[in-house]
Scaffold this motif. Structure first.
Motif, PDB file in Angstrom:
ATOM      1  N   ALA A  36       0.821  -1.208   0.000  1.00 41.70           N
ATOM      2  CA  ALA A  36       0.000   0.000   0.000  1.00 41.70           C
ATOM      3  C   ALA A  36       0.852   1.254   0.000  1.00 41.70           C
ATOM      4  CB  ALA A  36      -0.928   0.005   1.206  1.00 41.70           C
ATOM      5  N   LEU A  37       0.352   2.257  -0.697  1.00 40.43           N
ATOM      6  CA  LEU A  37       0.945   3.584  -0.717  1.00 40.43           C
ATOM      7  C   LEU A  37      -0.178   4.551  -0.392  1.00 40.43           C
ATOM      8  CD1 LEU A  37       3.702   4.911  -1.434  1.00 40.43           C
ATOM      9  CD2 LEU A  37       2.836   5.228  -3.751  1.00 40.43           C
ATOM     10  N   LEU A  38      -0.031   5.300   0.693  1.00 40.06           N
ATOM     11  CA  LEU A  38      -1.071   6.200   1.171  1.00 40.06           C
ATOM     12  C   LEU A  38      -0.554   7.629   1.139  1.00 40.06           C
ATOM     13  CD1 LEU A  38      -1.791   3.943   4.234  1.00 40.06           C
ATOM     14  CD2 LEU A  38      -3.300   4.148   2.258  1.00 40.06           C
ATOM     15  N   VAL A  39      -1.290   8.515   0.454  1.00 35.50           N
ATOM     16  CA  VAL A  39      -0.836   9.892   0.258  1.00 35.50           C
ATOM     17  C   VAL A  39      -1.916  10.849   0.749  1.00 35.50           C
ATOM     18  CG1 VAL A  39       0.142  11.546  -1.368  1.00 35.50           C
ATOM     19  CG2 VAL A  39       0.353   9.093  -1.830  1.00 35.50           C
ATOM     20  N   GLY A  40      -1.573  11.688   1.731  1.00 31.49           N
ATOM     21  CA  GLY A  40      -2.517  12.685   2.220  1.00 31.49           C
ATOM     22  C   GLY A  40      -2.396  13.970   1.417  1.00 31.49           C
ATOM     23  N   LEU A  41      -3.520  14.531   1.038  1.00 38.17           N
ATOM     24  CA  LEU A  41      -3.500  15.772   0.254  1.00 38.17           C
ATOM     25  C   LEU A  41      -3.223  16.991   1.120  1.00 38.17           C
ATOM     26  CD1 LEU A  41      -6.338  15.488  -2.412  1.00 38.17           C
ATOM     27  CD2 LEU A  41      -4.082  16.459  -2.801  1.00 38.17           C
ATOM     28  N   ASP A  42      -3.876  17.054   2.264  1.00 38.52           N
ATOM     29  CA  ASP A  42      -3.779  18.256   3.096  1.00 38.52           C
ATOM     30  C   ASP A  42      -3.134  18.015   4.453  1.00 38.52           C
ATOM     31  OD1 ASP A  42      -5.078  19.697   1.113  1.00 38.52           O
ATOM     32  OD2 ASP A  42      -7.058  19.247   1.928  1.00 38.52           O
ATOM     33  N   GLY A  43      -2.859  16.763   4.788  1.00 35.75           N
ATOM     34  CA  GLY A  43      -2.298  16.466   6.099  1.00 35.75           C
ATOM     35  C   GLY A  43      -1.723  15.073   6.145  1.00 35.75           C
ATOM     36  N   ASP A  44      -1.254  14.698   7.311  1.00 34.78           N
ATOM     37  CA  ASP A  44      -0.585  13.411   7.478  1.00 34.78           C
ATOM     38  C   ASP A  44      -1.567  12.244   7.482  1.00 34.78           C
ATOM     39  OD1 ASP A  44       1.826  14.659   7.619  1.00 34.78           O
ATOM     40  OD2 ASP A  44       2.081  14.434   9.785  1.00 34.78           O
ATOM     41  N   VAL A  45      -1.041  11.101   7.056  1.00 38.37           N
ATOM     42  CA  VAL A  45      -1.706   9.809   7.194  1.00 38.37           C
ATOM     43  C   VAL A  45      -1.063   9.110   8.381  1.00 38.37           C
ATOM     44  CG1 VAL A  45      -2.132   7.581   6.097  1.00 38.37           C
ATOM     45  CG2 VAL A  45      -2.121   9.672   4.711  1.00 38.37           C
ATOM     46  N   THR A  46      -1.874   8.485   9.232  1.00 34.54           N
ATOM     47  CA  THR A  46      -1.364   7.743  10.384  1.00 34.54           C
ATOM     48  C   THR A  46      -1.654   6.265  10.200  1.00 34.54           C
ATOM     49  OG1 THR A  46      -1.741   9.614  11.876  1.00 34.54           O
ATOM     50  CG2 THR A  46      -1.461   7.451  12.886  1.00 34.54           C
ATOM     51  N   VAL A  47      -0.617   5.454  10.332  1.00 33.48           N
ATOM     52  CA  VAL A  47      -0.752   4.001  10.230  1.00 33.48           C
ATOM     53  C   VAL A  47      -0.364   3.395  11.573  1.00 33.48           C
ATOM     54  CG1 VAL A  47       0.122   1.896   9.136  1.00 33.48           C
ATOM     55  CG2 VAL A  47      -0.330   3.940   7.755  1.00 33.48           C
ATOM     56  N   THR A  48      -1.259   2.574  12.117  1.00 36.06           N
ATOM     57  CA  THR A  48      -1.037   1.918  13.397  1.00 36.06           C
ATOM     58  C   THR A  48      -0.856   0.425  13.180  1.00 36.06           C
ATOM     59  OG1 THR A  48      -2.447   3.565  14.475  1.00 36.06           O
ATOM     60  CG2 THR A  48      -1.967   1.548  15.709  1.00 36.06           C
ATOM     61  N   GLU A  49       0.201  -0.138  13.781  1.00 35.72           N
ATOM     62  CA  GLU A  49       0.493  -1.561  13.683  1.00 35.72           C
ATOM     63  C   GLU A  49       0.588  -2.160  15.083  1.00 35.72           C
ATOM     64  OE1 GLU A  49       3.594  -1.950  10.121  1.00 35.72           O
ATOM     65  OE2 GLU A  49       4.012  -0.266  11.460  1.00 35.72           O
ATOM     66  N   PRO A  50       0.071  -3.364  15.303  1.00 34.30           N
ATOM     67  CA  PRO A  50       0.151  -3.985  16.631  1.00 34.30           C
ATOM     68  C   PRO A  50       1.602  -4.119  17.099  1.00 34.30           C
ATOM     69  CG  PRO A  50      -1.357  -5.202  15.210  1.00 34.30           C
ATOM     70  CD  PRO A  50      -0.653  -4.207  14.338  1.00 34.30           C
ATOM     71  N   GLY A  51       1.869  -3.660  18.324  1.00 31.47           N
ATOM     72  CA  GLY A  51       3.190  -3.825  18.899  1.00 31.47           C
ATOM     73  C   GLY A  51       4.240  -2.855  18.414  1.00 31.47           C
ATOM     74  N   ARG A  52       3.852  -1.865  17.609  1.00 33.50           N
ATOM     75  CA  ARG A  52       4.813  -0.892  17.102  1.00 33.50           C
ATOM     76  C   ARG A  52       4.261   0.513  17.266  1.00 33.50           C
ATOM     77  NH1 ARG A  52       6.968  -2.021  11.255  1.00 33.50           N
ATOM     78  NH2 ARG A  52       8.566  -0.610  12.065  1.00 33.50           N
ATOM     79  N   ALA A  53       5.154   1.473  17.296  1.00 29.44           N
ATOM     80  CA  ALA A  53       4.717   2.870  17.372  1.00 29.44           C
ATOM     81  C   ALA A  53       4.009   3.266  16.081  1.00 29.44           C
ATOM     82  CB  ALA A  53       5.932   3.776  17.609  1.00 29.44           C
ATOM     83  N   SER A  54       3.047   4.161  16.193  1.00 26.23           N
ATOM     84  CA  SER A  54       2.331   4.638  15.007  1.00 26.23           C
ATOM     85  C   SER A  54       3.285   5.365  14.066  1.00 26.23           C
ATOM     86  CB  SER A  54       1.196   5.577  15.416  1.00 26.23           C
ATOM     87  OG  SER A  54       0.225   4.887  16.171  1.00 26.23           O
TER      88      SER A  54
END
Length: 248
Positions: A36-54
């Motif tokens: 996956a490639l996630l691109v925010g137009l006006d702000g950040d995208v946040t990705v959360t994974e189990p056991g890891r920092a966002s």
């Protein structure tokens, strides 16, 4: 190529990639067979994974088979690349063992291309063009990683969701156990999970022209409930949310 509900969102599904433009994104925890490639137009995208920092960034990369959830309060472009048909994208995404923000010149280039087409993100040809352009730029960043020839032949046969994997296995002259082990090594998931993923893609694409129950049956799901559970587990959304574009 399928298109989903153009008036509310822009989305395109092809063999090699799926791409979606949305006004906001918030998915549940899921695991997808795709980089996956996630691109925010006006702000950040946040990705959360189990056991890891966002992980946060204007552009975030998520490798295939990585459990994660996505949150982006503003307009967002989400691209999902097939690991076999876009192996260089999958290799690039896999490089850090988890999601990571993309920075520097490449990130700026991706953001600039998206901003230039901001007014046309409901048009399927624009979305497909961005997906191709992004993939081409990533070619220079990572070498291709191809599956073994016999596994590649099995993958080709299994792109039809109702294909019998045992028939494909027989043509490889490998034992079923050996084939299953090689498949997981090269593809990253068991054969049955891959077939379920392919069935899900068929159902989601069919949702562009059919109601959810009809799309589920067309793709070979036992019922709408099975389709819905699979969609949430592998994509992080219900079929209704994907079709309507109510992603905020």
């Amino acid at each position: 190529m399928g298109r989903l509900n153009e008036s509310r969102m822009g989305a395109v599904i092809t063999e090699a990639f799926a791409v979606r433009a949305s006004t906001a994104t918030e998915s549940t925890l899921h695991v997808q067979h795709g980089a996956a490639l996630l691109v925010g137009l006006d702000g950040d995208v946040t990705v959360t994974e189990p056991g890891r920092a966002s992980v946060r960034g204007r552009v975030v990369v998520v490798p295939a088979h990585q459990p994660h959830a996505v949150a982006s309060p503003g307009p967002t472009l989400g691209l999902l690349y097939d690991p076999e048909l876009a192996s260089h994208v999958a290799s690039y995404a896999h490089g850090r063992g988890g999601a990571f923000p993309l920075e520097g010149r490449l990130a700026a280039r991706l953001e600039s291309a998206l901003t230039a087409h901001r007014a046309s993100l409901s048009q399927p040809e624009v979305l497909a063009g961005l997906a191709h352009e992004y993939a081409d730029w990533l070619v220079k960043e990572s070498p291709r990683s191809e599956p073994a020839p016999r596994i590649a032949r099995v993958l080709k046969a299994l792109r039809t969701p109702d294909a019998d994997w045992r028939l494909a296995a027989a043509r490889t002259r490998l034992s079923p156990a050996h084939l299953r082990a090689l498949f997981v090594r090269d593809v990253g998931m068991p054969i049955r999970t891959f077939q379920l993923w392919r069935r899900l893609l068929v159902a989601v694409a069919a949702s562009a022209r059919l109601d959810a129950t009809s799309a589920a049956h067309l793709a070979g799901f036992a019922d709408l409930a099975h389709f819905s559970r699979t969609c949430r587990r592998m994509l992080g959304y219900s079929p209704t949310a994907l079709r309507s574009g109510l992603l905020s």
